[in-house]
Design a protein around this motif. Structure first.
Motif, PDB file in Angstrom:
ATOM      1  N   PRO A 163       0.848  -1.201   0.000  1.00  0.00           N
ATOM      2  CA  PRO A 163       0.000   0.000   0.000  1.00  0.00           C
ATOM      3  C   PRO A 163       0.880   1.247   0.000  1.00  0.00           C
ATOM      4  O   PRO A 163       1.920   1.268   0.670  1.00  0.00           O
ATOM      5  CB  PRO A 163      -0.793  -0.126   1.300  1.00  0.00           C
ATOM      6  CG  PRO A 163      -0.023  -1.067   2.170  1.00  0.00           C
ATOM      7  CD  PRO A 163       0.769  -1.959   1.262  1.00  0.00           C
ATOM      8  N   ARG A 164       0.468   2.282  -0.736  1.00  0.00           N
ATOM      9  CA  ARG A 164       1.269   3.510  -0.859  1.00  0.00           C
ATOM     10  C   ARG A 164       0.549   4.710  -0.257  1.00  0.00           C
ATOM     11  O   ARG A 164      -0.670   4.780  -0.296  1.00  0.00           O
ATOM     12  CB  ARG A 164       1.535   3.811  -2.351  1.00  0.00           C
ATOM     13  CG  ARG A 164       2.243   2.692  -3.095  1.00  0.00           C
ATOM     14  CD  ARG A 164       3.729   2.808  -2.968  1.00  0.00           C
ATOM     15  NE  ARG A 164       4.427   1.611  -3.453  1.00  0.00           N
ATOM     16  CZ  ARG A 164       5.753   1.483  -3.396  1.00  0.00           C
ATOM     17  NH1 ARG A 164       6.503   2.446  -2.893  1.00  0.00           N
ATOM     18  NH2 ARG A 164       6.326   0.382  -3.838  1.00  0.00           N
ATOM     19  N   THR A 165       1.334   5.648   0.226  1.00  0.00           N
ATOM     20  CA  THR A 165       0.750   6.928   0.642  1.00  0.00           C
ATOM     21  C   THR A 165       0.527   7.745  -0.624  1.00  0.00           C
ATOM     22  O   THR A 165       0.975   7.369  -1.705  1.00  0.00           O
ATOM     23  CB  THR A 165       1.718   7.712   1.543  1.00  0.00           C
ATOM     24  OG1 THR A 165       2.865   8.057   0.757  1.00  0.00           O
ATOM     25  CG2 THR A 165       2.173   6.883   2.737  1.00  0.00           C
ATOM     26  N   ARG A 166      -0.122   8.910  -0.490  1.00  0.00           N
ATOM     27  CA  ARG A 166      -0.352   9.704  -1.700  1.00  0.00           C
ATOM     28  C   ARG A 166       0.946  10.291  -2.249  1.00  0.00           C
ATOM     29  O   ARG A 166       0.968  10.824  -3.356  1.00  0.00           O
ATOM     30  CB  ARG A 166      -1.405  10.793  -1.453  1.00  0.00           C
ATOM     31  CG  ARG A 166      -1.054  11.759  -0.352  1.00  0.00           C
ATOM     32  CD  ARG A 166      -2.306  12.496   0.114  1.00  0.00           C
ATOM     33  NE  ARG A 166      -1.960  13.444   1.169  1.00  0.00           N
ATOM     34  CZ  ARG A 166      -1.644  14.713   0.933  1.00  0.00           C
ATOM     35  NH1 ARG A 166      -1.627  15.187  -0.293  1.00  0.00           N
ATOM     36  NH2 ARG A 166      -1.336  15.511   1.938  1.00  0.00           N
ATOM     37  N   PHE A 167       2.037  10.166  -1.481  1.00  0.00           N
ATOM     38  CA  PHE A 167       3.331  10.641  -2.004  1.00  0.00           C
ATOM     39  C   PHE A 167       4.092   9.503  -2.674  1.00  0.00           C
ATOM     40  O   PHE A 167       5.258   9.650  -3.045  1.00  0.00           O
ATOM     41  CB  PHE A 167       4.179  11.243  -0.874  1.00  0.00           C
ATOM     42  CG  PHE A 167       3.469  12.351  -0.147  1.00  0.00           C
ATOM     43  CD1 PHE A 167       3.225  13.568  -0.775  1.00  0.00           C
ATOM     44  CD2 PHE A 167       3.012  12.156   1.149  1.00  0.00           C
ATOM     45  CE1 PHE A 167       2.546  14.581  -0.102  1.00  0.00           C
ATOM     46  CE2 PHE A 167       2.340  13.165   1.824  1.00  0.00           C
ATOM     47  CZ  PHE A 167       2.100  14.374   1.196  1.00  0.00           C
ATOM     48  N   ALA A 203      -0.392   0.877   7.117  1.00  0.00           N
ATOM     49  CA  ALA A 203      -1.413   0.099   6.397  1.00  0.00           C
ATOM     50  C   ALA A 203      -0.898  -1.302   6.094  1.00  0.00           C
ATOM     51  O   ALA A 203      -1.631  -2.289   6.194  1.00  0.00           O
ATOM     52  CB  ALA A 203      -1.803   0.814   5.104  1.00  0.00           C
ATOM     53  N   ASP A 221       3.209   2.761   2.672  1.00  0.00           N
ATOM     54  CA  ASP A 221       2.437   3.077   3.869  1.00  0.00           C
ATOM     55  C   ASP A 221       2.613   1.938   4.869  1.00  0.00           C
ATOM     56  O   ASP A 221       1.878   0.960   4.857  1.00  0.00           O
ATOM     57  CB  ASP A 221       0.961   3.253   3.465  1.00  0.00           C
ATOM     58  CG  ASP A 221       0.085   3.669   4.649  1.00  0.00           C
ATOM     59  OD1 ASP A 221       0.517   3.492   5.804  1.00  0.00           O
ATOM     60  OD2 ASP A 221      -1.029   4.152   4.390  1.00  0.00           O
ATOM     61  N   TRP A 222       3.627   2.081   5.736  1.00  0.00           N
ATOM     62  CA  TRP A 222       3.990   0.974   6.636  1.00  0.00           C
ATOM     63  C   TRP A 222       2.868   0.632   7.605  1.00  0.00           C
ATOM     64  O   TRP A 222       2.645  -0.527   7.926  1.00  0.00           O
ATOM     65  CB  TRP A 222       5.272   1.317   7.415  1.00  0.00           C
ATOM     66  CG  TRP A 222       6.440   1.405   6.495  1.00  0.00           C
ATOM     67  CD1 TRP A 222       7.056   2.548   6.054  1.00  0.00           C
ATOM     68  CD2 TRP A 222       7.102   0.321   5.829  1.00  0.00           C
ATOM     69  NE1 TRP A 222       8.063   2.231   5.173  1.00  0.00           N
ATOM     70  CE2 TRP A 222       8.120   0.886   5.018  1.00  0.00           C
ATOM     71  CE3 TRP A 222       6.929  -1.064   5.852  1.00  0.00           C
ATOM     72  CZ2 TRP A 222       8.961   0.094   4.231  1.00  0.00           C
ATOM     73  CZ3 TRP A 222       7.775  -1.850   5.074  1.00  0.00           C
ATOM     74  CH2 TRP A 222       8.774  -1.263   4.266  1.00  0.00           C
TER      75      TRP A 222
END
Length: 232
Positions: A110-114, A121, A118-119
């Motif tokens: 999962p990725r953040t918006r940057f 998540a 996303d650790w």
């Protein structure tokens, strides 16, 4: 009359030869959603060739596969996984220096918006799957620190993360102690309650009769018979 459930997978008259050996001849097998289907037979009976066809490693020389009633052609392991087929081999392929969660989410992080991982998540998603399997593994434990039984649970969690509908377990109890086997069986029952289908390959007949709904016996590349476990 009871309507016959729609098969998850239908294997129809599949044959496969390698130089000097007819590995499979005319194998037909139907698998239903939510069943544990055991596959037994001595080494060389054709069990692994059949599984490698389902894994997209080999293509059949003749015969056909159907998935949910539609023709299925698997050119590669990636394609097989995309359809929801997951194989847990005896040699696990976890990366030892990654955590449990990193192994589970490998290539699907999962990725953040940057665009960064996303650790929170990532660990949360794995934690939920581990909880669902009622196992107290730490998502942040390194894979190299795990017992064989724990590594197997991580492989099952990986399959769940990919929403596998068919999970093939190759001799899954070979290196487990009785308590670990019991836990694995509990996990298998949870998988089938959820509607997944499990193929259980084993030489341990007492376990086969305990855990499976139906049993298929293979010999010399052919199917001898498929029977409900209760009648064997």
């Amino acid at each position: 009359t009871m309507t016959e459930p729609q098969p998850l997978l239908k294997i129809e008259q599949v044959s496969k030869a390698f130089p000097g050996v007819q590995a499979l001849s005319d194998v037909s097998l139907t698998l239903y959603p939510g069943e544990v289907h055991a596959l037994v037979g001595e080494n060389g009976a054709g069990k692994s060739t059949l599984m490698k066809i389902l894994a997209g490693v080999h293509q059949p020389d003749s015969g056909r596969l159907f998935w949910d009633g539609a023709p299925l052609v698997l050119h590669s392991p990636a394609e097989s996984q995309k359809h929801g087929i997951s194989i847990i081999y005896q040699e696990f392929n976890l990366l030892p220096d990654l955590t449990v969660a990193e192994n589970v989410e490998l290539n699907r992080e999962p990725r953040t918006r940057f665009g960064l991982i996303d650790w929170g998540a990532l660990n949360r998603r794995t934690r939920e799957l581990l909880d669902w399997l009622e196992t107290d593994l730490d998502p942040q434990a390194l894979a190299r620190s795990l017992t064989v039984a724990q590594q197997q649970i991580v492989e099952i969690v990986k399959a769940l993360a990919f929403e596998a509908r068919l999970i093939i377990m190759d001799e899954p109890t070979a290196a487990l102690n009785p308590t670990e086997v019991e836990h694995l069986f509990k996990v298998i029952r949870q998988l089938v309650e959820r509607g997944s289908t499990v193929i259980f390959i084993s030489h341990r007949l007492d376990e086969v009769l305990t855990i499976s709904d139906r049993v298929t016996v293979m010999k010399d590349g052919a199917i001898v018979d498929t029977q409900p476990a209760s009648s064997l």
